[in-house]
Structures are given as structure tokens and as C-alpha cells.
Design a protein around this motif. Structure first.
Motif, short mmCIF file in Angstrom:
data_model
loop_
_atom_site.label_atom_id
_atom_site.label_comp_id
_atom_site.label_asym_id
_atom_site.label_seq_id
_atom_site.Cartn_x
_atom_site.Cartn_y
_atom_site.Cartn_z
N SER A 92 5.20 16.29 0.41
CA SER A 92 6.61 16.30 0.00
C SER A 92 6.86 17.42 -0.99
CB SER A 92 6.99 14.96 -0.63
OG SER A 92 6.32 14.78 -1.86
N SER A 93 8.14 17.72 -1.22
CA SER A 93 8.49 18.78 -2.17
C SER A 93 8.47 18.29 -3.60
CB SER A 93 9.89 19.32 -1.84
OG SER A 93 10.88 18.31 -2.01
N ASN A 94 8.53 16.97 -3.80
CA ASN A 94 8.48 16.35 -5.13
C ASN A 94 9.65 16.78 -6.01
OD1 ASN A 94 5.91 15.12 -4.51
ND2 ASN A 94 4.98 17.13 -4.84
N PHE A 95 10.80 17.03 -5.40
CA PHE A 95 12.00 17.39 -6.15
C PHE A 95 12.81 16.13 -6.44
CE2 PHE A 95 12.16 21.93 -4.28
CZ PHE A 95 11.22 22.33 -5.23
N ALA A 96 13.33 16.05 -7.65
CA ALA A 96 14.18 14.93 -8.02
C ALA A 96 15.45 14.92 -7.17
CB ALA A 96 14.55 15.01 -9.50
N PHE A 97 15.90 13.71 -6.85
CA PHE A 97 17.10 13.47 -6.03
C PHE A 97 16.94 13.99 -4.59
CE2 PHE A 97 18.59 14.00 -10.43
CZ PHE A 97 19.09 12.71 -10.64
N LYS A 98 15.68 14.22 -4.18
CA LYS A 98 15.42 14.62 -2.81
C LYS A 98 14.37 13.71 -2.19
CE LYS A 98 14.04 18.46 0.16
NZ LYS A 98 13.48 19.84 0.22
N ASP A 99 13.10 13.96 -2.49
CA ASP A 99 12.03 13.14 -1.93
C ASP A 99 11.00 12.73 -2.98
OD1 ASP A 99 10.88 15.57 -2.39
OD2 ASP A 99 10.23 15.93 -0.34
N LEU A 100 11.41 12.74 -4.24
CA LEU A 100 10.51 12.35 -5.32
C LEU A 100 10.33 10.83 -5.34
CD1 LEU A 100 8.90 13.18 -7.87
CD2 LEU A 100 11.02 12.83 -9.17
N ILE A 101 9.07 10.37 -5.34
CA ILE A 101 8.78 8.94 -5.40
C ILE A 101 8.31 8.58 -6.80
CG2 ILE A 101 8.22 8.83 -2.94
CD1 ILE A 101 5.26 8.73 -3.78
N ALA A 102 8.31 7.28 -7.10
CA ALA A 102 8.01 6.82 -8.45
C ALA A 102 6.59 7.18 -8.91
CB ALA A 102 8.25 5.31 -8.54
N PRO A 103 5.53 6.99 -8.09
CA PRO A 103 4.19 7.38 -8.56
C PRO A 103 4.09 8.85 -8.92
CG PRO A 103 4.00 5.93 -6.67
CD PRO A 103 5.45 6.27 -6.80
N VAL A 104 4.74 9.73 -8.14
CA VAL A 104 4.72 11.15 -8.46
C VAL A 104 5.53 11.43 -9.72
CG1 VAL A 104 5.29 13.46 -7.63
CG2 VAL A 104 4.39 11.76 -6.04
N LEU A 105 6.60 10.68 -9.94
CA LEU A 105 7.39 10.83 -11.16
C LEU A 105 6.56 10.49 -12.39
CD1 LEU A 105 10.07 11.40 -12.56
CD2 LEU A 105 10.74 9.03 -12.11
N ILE A 106 5.72 9.48 -12.29
CA ILE A 106 4.81 9.15 -13.40
C ILE A 106 3.89 10.33 -13.69
CG2 ILE A 106 2.92 7.64 -14.12
CD1 ILE A 106 4.19 5.42 -12.49
N ARG A 134 0.84 -1.21 0.00
CA ARG A 134 0.00 0.00 0.00
C ARG A 134 0.87 1.25 0.00
NH1 ARG A 134 -1.99 3.82 -0.86
NH2 ARG A 134 -3.94 4.78 -0.15
N ALA A 135 1.91 1.26 0.81
CA ALA A 135 2.80 2.42 0.85
C ALA A 135 3.53 2.60 -0.47
CB ALA A 135 3.81 2.26 2.00
N LEU A 136 3.82 1.50 -1.13
CA LEU A 136 4.57 1.55 -2.40
C LEU A 136 3.81 2.32 -3.47
CD1 LEU A 136 7.27 0.32 -3.44
CD2 LEU A 136 5.90 -1.51 -4.45
N GLY A 137 2.49 2.22 -3.47
CA GLY A 137 1.70 2.87 -4.50
C GLY A 137 1.02 4.16 -4.08
N GLU A 138 1.36 4.69 -2.91
CA GLU A 138 0.70 5.90 -2.43
C GLU A 138 1.09 7.12 -3.27
OE1 GLU A 138 -1.50 8.68 -0.37
OE2 GLU A 138 -1.70 6.54 -0.77
N PHE A 139 0.10 7.97 -3.51
CA PHE A 139 0.33 9.16 -4.34
C PHE A 139 -0.32 10.40 -3.74
CE2 PHE A 139 -1.40 12.06 -7.55
CZ PHE A 139 -0.24 12.50 -8.15
N GLY A 140 -1.62 10.32 -3.44
CA GLY A 140 -2.40 11.51 -3.11
C GLY A 140 -1.88 12.30 -1.94
N SER A 141 -1.52 11.62 -0.85
CA SER A 141 -1.04 12.34 0.33
C SER A 141 0.41 12.81 0.17
CB SER A 141 -1.16 11.45 1.58
OG SER A 141 -0.38 10.28 1.44
N ILE A 142 1.21 12.01 -0.52
CA ILE A 142 2.63 12.34 -0.64
C ILE A 142 2.85 13.53 -1.57
CG2 ILE A 142 4.87 11.46 -1.42
CD1 ILE A 142 4.01 8.72 -0.50
N VAL A 143 2.04 13.66 -2.59
CA VAL A 143 2.22 14.77 -3.53
C VAL A 143 1.99 16.11 -2.84
CG1 VAL A 143 -0.16 14.94 -4.36
CG2 VAL A 143 1.74 15.45 -5.91
N ILE A 144 1.30 16.09 -1.68
CA ILE A 144 1.03 17.33 -0.94
C ILE A 144 2.08 17.58 0.13
CG2 ILE A 144 -0.61 18.47 0.62
CD1 ILE A 144 -2.86 17.08 -0.88
#
Length: 256
Positions: A200-214, A188-198
Motif C-alpha cells: 500500500s501507499s500508506n497515505f492518510a485518507f487513502k489506504d492507511l491502516i491502523a497498525p501502519v499508523l501506529i 488476523r486481517a485486522l492486525g496485519e502489518f508486514g505485507s500491507i506496509v509494502i
């Protein structure tokens, strides 16, 4: 039922795999192993693993308390466990960002200690813990309820201490279910998107996760990159699903 599964599950997966098959293998490997993508995989897996381990420990404790003890507010606490299931993940992200931000007392206290949660990798872990917490608790509760107290009393009568009784009598039947719940929480944590996109900063090489990268690839009309990363996550999710099914089968054989 088969038609429903084919329409809702098999067809979308097949469509993604078919689109991925049109991408040349060299391009697929190159896009899947880009530095940004590799770091996003690392952040996603490391944070998911940390969240799963934390939920494994505290989920087990909470399930034990809910099953073994009676106290005021027990029903309210038991109902609150399912809150992440009912709460939209975007609302969860907004709530977490507010609680751990600099405008709330908890966030101010943590910042006074030099701990920044919002827009960091720690915030990603917190969001993953929140959305995946119920899985361990709900997986453990039915198994704990089936354990007969007479077995523990028999061990006590034979001179075993409470800790030894727990390790040798109580915990072995619970271990397969604990693994299953932890694996479900990790998935479940592996595919989380909605809460993390808010949160986290969503910056590459910092805290960007794969679902947000998609999502970022789709915003840039980079459909090839989104397809490649989505396919990689799909294979990972299928592997996790097979692992969970194996754990459940092992659990059933162990209980028999």
C-alpha cells in the motif's frame, strides 16, 4: 504454564494499559478520534471485513474440495494452504507487489483494464486475503471430515435433492465452524502489518491502516498517539477474541 502466559501475554498487555492510563481521558479521546485515526479505523475494518467474507466463501469451497474429492496434486494443494503461516509477511507483501505490479503479466493485464492493485486500498484487501486465507480452510476441514455420508444418502433415499440435502443436512453442522473460521480470518486481517506496509501507499485518507499508523507515530516519536491507537486496537482484538470463544463454545454445544 501460568508463569509463561503471565510473562509473554499478560505483562505486555498490562504494560500497554498502564501506559494508556497515564494519558488524560480528554487527550485519549481526542487522539483516538482524530480524522486520520478514524479514517484508518474505517479502512482497516472495511478491508478486513471484505477479506473475511471472500475467505469465507472460497475457503469453504476449497475445504469442501479437499475433503470430498480425490485428484492429482491434492496433497500439494493441501500443503500450500499453510503457506501464509510459514511465509514472512514482508516477503508476502514483496511477492504481491511484484505479481500485481506493472512489471508482471498479471499486473499489466489488470492495469490494461484500469484496475490498479499496488498502492491502493484494493492491494490492502489482497494482502489481507492472503495472510488470513488458511483460517477458514483449517477450521472447516475437521468438521467436514466428521460428517457421515450415510446422512446424505438417507436424505437422497427420501427424495431430497442434492441442493436441499446440502442446505438441510450438511450445512447446519458446518455453519458454526464457518463463523468461527471467518471471525479468525477477520481478526488476523485486522492486525496485519508486514505485507500491507509494502503493497500500500500508506497515505492518510487513502489506504492507511491502523497498525501502519501506529508505526508512523513511533517513527515520529509520537508515543502518546501510538499508545492510544494501540490501546483501541487492543480492545477491539479482545472483543474479537471473546466473540470467537463464544462461537467455539456454541459450535461445541451444537455438535453435542
Amino acid at each position: 504454564m501460568l508463569s509463561y502466559m503471565a510473562f509473554m501475554l499478560i505483562m505486555p498487555i498490562t504494560a500497554l494499559l498502564q501506559k494508556a492510563s497515564l494519558i488524560p481521558m480528554a487527550t485519549f479521546i481526542a487522539r483516538a478520534t482524530e480524522p486520520v485515526a478514524m479514517h484508518a479505523y474505517y479502512v482497516t475494518f472495511s478491508c478486513s471485513m471484505i477479506a473475511a467474507v471472500i475467505n469465507c466463501v472460497f475457503g469453504f469451497i476449497l475445504a469442501w474440495v479437499l475433503v470430498r474429492y480425490k485428484f492429482p496434486g491434492k496433497r500439494l494443494l493441501d500443503a500450500a494452504v499453510d503457506l501464509p503461516f510459514a511465509l514472512p509477511t514482508s516477503v508476502a507483501g514483496l511477492t504481491l507487489a511484484t505479481v500485481y505490479g506493472d512489471e508482471f503479466v498479471i499486473g499489466q493485464f489488470l492495469q490494461s483494464l484500469g484496475i490498479q492493485v499496488v498502492f491502493t486500498r484494493l492491494g490492502v484487501v489482497v494482502a489481507m486475503i492472503f495472510v488470513s486465507f488458511p483460517f477458514v480452510v483449517r477450521t472447516m476441514q475437521p468438521v467436514m471430515q466428521e460428517i457421515q455420508r450415510e446422512m446424505e444418502e438417507a436424505a437422497w433415499s427420501l427424495g431430497a435433492s442434492r441442493w436441499k440435502t446440502f442446505l438441510d443436512v450438511v450445512f447446519p453442522p458446518l455453519f458454526p465452524s464457518l463463523l468461527t473460521g471467518t471471525a479468525l480470518a477477520f481478526s488476523r486481517a485486522l492486525g496485519e502489518f508486514g505485507s500491507i506496509v509494502i503493497i500500500s501507499s500508506n497515505f492518510a485518507f487513502k489506504d492507511l491502516i491502523a497498525p501502519v499508523l501506529i508505526f508512523q507515530c513511533l517513527e515520529q516519536y509520537d508515543y502518546v498517539g501510538a499508545t492510544v491507537i494501540g490501546t483501541v486496537l487492543l480492545f477491539i482484538s479482545l472483543t474479537m477474541m471473546l466473540a470467537v470463544n463464544q462461537l467455539q463454545s456454541f459450535n461445541q454445544r451444537f455438535r453435542r
